[in-house]
Design an enzyme around this catalytic site. Structure first.
Site, PDB file in Angstrom:
ATOM      1  N   SER A   1       3.027 -22.224  38.731  1.00 24.27           N
ATOM      2  CA  SER A   1       3.998 -21.265  38.185  1.00 24.27           C
ATOM      3  C   SER A   1       4.886 -21.837  37.094  1.00 24.27           C
ATOM      4  O   SER A   1       5.443 -21.081  36.297  1.00 24.27           O
ATOM      5  CB  SER A   1       4.877 -20.715  39.313  1.00 24.27           C
ATOM      6  OG  SER A   1       5.561 -21.766  39.984  1.00 24.27           O
TER       7      SER A   1
ATOM      8  N   ASP B   1      15.659 -19.048  39.851  1.00 25.22           N
ATOM      9  CA  ASP B   1      15.511 -18.589  41.229  1.00 25.22           C
ATOM     10  C   ASP B   1      15.608 -19.824  42.116  1.00 25.22           C
ATOM     11  O   ASP B   1      16.058 -20.877  41.668  1.00 25.22           O
ATOM     12  CB  ASP B   1      14.205 -17.801  41.417  1.00 25.22           C
ATOM     13  CG  ASP B   1      12.954 -18.616  41.083  1.00 25.22           C
ATOM     14  OD1 ASP B   1      13.016 -19.858  41.096  1.00 25.22           O
ATOM     15  OD2 ASP B   1      11.909 -17.993  40.803  1.00 25.22           O
TER      16      ASP B   1
ATOM     17  N   HIS C   1      12.462 -22.277  40.494  1.00 26.06           N
ATOM     18  CA  HIS C   1      12.129 -22.529  39.093  1.00 26.06           C
ATOM     19  C   HIS C   1      13.372 -22.720  38.239  1.00 26.06           C
ATOM     20  O   HIS C   1      14.329 -21.955  38.360  1.00 26.06           O
ATOM     21  CB  HIS C   1      11.313 -21.358  38.527  1.00 26.06           C
ATOM     22  CG  HIS C   1      10.071 -21.074  39.298  1.00 26.06           C
ATOM     23  ND1 HIS C   1      10.033 -20.121  40.290  1.00 26.06           N
ATOM     24  CD2 HIS C   1       8.832 -21.628  39.223  1.00 26.06           C
ATOM     25  CE1 HIS C   1       8.806 -20.098  40.814  1.00 26.06           C
ATOM     26  NE2 HIS C   1       8.066 -20.991  40.182  1.00 26.06           N
TER      27      HIS C   1
END
Length: 382
Positions: A64, A356, A359
Site C-alpha cells: 500500500s 491514518d 500510512h
C-alpha cells in the site's frame, strides 16, 4: 487486559464498518485517474518536461505504500483507499486509491527522476502510450512476501505483480518494438516496497504463523519470498533496483494501539522483528550483488532510521502529532475504518506524521523520499 480490550474494540469497529460498506454506494472509479493526473500536474506546477529524465521508466512493485489504485476494483477485498478522506489534499480532493492524503513515494520519485508528475496504477486506468513508456506501479495494498498475507485479505500476490509486468512488457513491444522495449526496461528504475504487512498483520495480528514460527524462522520465510522475487525480476530484465527494508513497525499508530500498552509506546517486539529482517535482507542483497550470474544492481533502501526519527522525534521536523493518525481517533482507523462518512479528519494534515493509523502523510513521505535520494539513490549510478 489492556490488549484484550483493544482487540475487542478493533473487532467491533471492523464488523460495523464492513456492514455499513456492504450497502454503500460505489466509490471513485479508477478510470477517473487520467483526468486527475493532469489536474494534479497543472495545479501543483510539478513535472519535468524541461529536464532530461534520469532513467527511462519507473517500475514499482509492492504494497500500500506504493499502490496508487490497483486494488480499487478488486471485489473481494476491503484493502482500498478509493474513498474520502483519502485524497483529501489531492487535486479536486479525489480519492484515487492512494493510501495517503495526497501523493505517494512513487509519485515523488517520478518527479525527482524528471519522468512525470505522478505514477499511475497498472489497473483501472486507460493508459496512453506515453504513460506506459515511462512506467507504472503494479503494487497491491496489503500484499507481502509470505504467500499467506495476500490470501488472508484477497489482494494480488507479488507473483501476480510480476505477471502484470509481463503483460506490461507485451504492451510495450506492441508500441515500440522488442529492441526499444529491452532498452526501456534495462534503463528503468525498479522500486520495491513489501514485507511490512507480513510482520505487522499476518505474524503479529493473526494466529496463523506465530504458532508455527518464532521471529527468526518467520524472517527466514520472508527472505525466501524476497529472494525469489529478486531473481524473477532480474530474469525479466531489471538492471537497477531499489529494494526497501522495513520501518519501525512498532511505532506505527495502529501497532502502538494494539501492542504498546496503556501509554501506547513503540512496541519493542515488532521493531526487533523489523530490524532482524532488515539485517538479513542486507546480507541477501550483498550475496546477490556478488553473484556473477545475477545481473541486477540492487541497492538496499534503509527507511527504518528516518521513520523512527519522524515517529519519535518528529517535533524536530515541525510535526506536532507523532503517535495518532489524522483520520478519526488516529488509534486504529485504516482502509475501510478510515471513511469520511463515519470518521472526522484532522484540520492540519501537515502537522501529522501519519494520515491514518498505518500510512504516513504526504509531507512525511517527502522527507522520507528526500532521505532516500540523498543516501541511497546515488549508489544506483543513474
Amino acid at each position: 487486559m489492556m490488549i484484550t480490550s483493544r482487540w475487542r474494540m478493533l473487532v467491533v469497529m471492523v464488523v460495523a464498518a464492513a456492514m455499513a460498506m456492504a450497502a454503500a454506494p460505489a466509490m471513485v472509479c479508477g478510470r477517473d485517474l487520467n483526468q486527475t493526473v493532469t489536474a494534479q500536474a497543472m495545479q501543483q506546477g510539478q513535472g519535468s518536461s524541461n529536464k532530461k529524465p534520469l532513467v527511462t521508466a519507473l517500475i514499482v512493485f509492492g504494497d500500500s505504500i506504493v499502490d496508487p489504485g490497483n486494488n480499487n476494483n478488486l471485489p473481494s477485498t476491503r484493502m482500498k483507499a478509493n474513498h474520502a478522506p483519502y485524497g483529501k489534499d489531492f487535486a479536486g480532493h479525489v480519492a484515487t486509491g492512494r493510501f495517503s492524503n495526497a501523493l505517494l513515494p512513487p509519485d515523488l520519485i517520478a518527479q525527482r527522476l524528471n519522468l512525470k508528475p505522478l505514477l499511475g496504477p497498472w489497473l483501472n486506468v486507460e493508459h496512453t502510450p506515453e504513460d506506459l513508456l515511462t512506467g507504472v506501479s503494479f503494487a497491491s495494498g496489503a500484499t507481502g512476501f509470505d504467500p499467506l498475507t495476500p490470501q488472508l485479505v484477497n489482494v494480488f500476490t507479488m507473483d501476480q505483480e510480476l505477471e502484470f509486468f509481463d503483460e506490461y512488457r507485451r504492451r510495450l513491444v506492441g508500441i515500440v518494438g522488442e529492441a526499444e522495449t529491452r532498452r526501456i526496461i534495462a534503463g528503468a528504475f525498479f522500486f520495491v516496497v513489501s514485507g511490512t504487512d507480513d510482520l505487522a498483520n499476518t505474524y503479529f495480528m493473526t494466529p496463523y504463523r506465530a504458532g508455527d514460527y518464532d521471529i527468526p524462522a518467520y524472517v527466514d520465510l520472508l527472505l525466501v519470498g524476497a529472494e525469489a522475487f529478486l531473481r524473477n525480476a532480474s530474469a525479466r530484465g531489471a538492471r537497477k533496483m531499489g529494494f526497501t527494508g522495513m520501518p519501525p513497525i512498532g511505532c506505527v499508530p495502529s501497532q502502538r494501539t494494539i501492542g504498546g500498552g496503556p501509554r501506547r509506546r513503540c512496541e519493542a517486539r515488532r521493531n526487533y522483528a523489523a530490524l532482524m529482517y532488515n539485517k538479513a535482507l542486507q546480507q541477501l542483497i550483498g550475496r546477490l550483488n556478488a553473484d556473477p550470474t545475477f545481473h541486477t544492481l540492487v541497492v538496499y533502501f534503509d527507511i527504518y532510521d528516518i521513520i523512527e526519527e519522524l515517529a519519535v522525534h518528529g517535533d524536530r521536523w515541525g510535526f506536532t502529532e507523532l503517535t495518532h493518525g489524522c483520520c478519526g481517533s488516529g488509534l486504529i482507523e485504516v482502509t475501510m475504518l478510515c471513511d469520511a462518512r463515519y470518521m472526522g479528519v484532522c484540520d492540519d494534515v501537515d502537522k501529522h506524521v501519519f494520515f491514518d493509523s498505518y500510512h504516513p502523510t504526504q509531507r512525511a513521505y517527502e522527507i522520507i523520499v528526500d532521505y532516500i535520494f540523498k543516501n541511497y539513490v546515488p549508489l544506483m549510478h543513474l
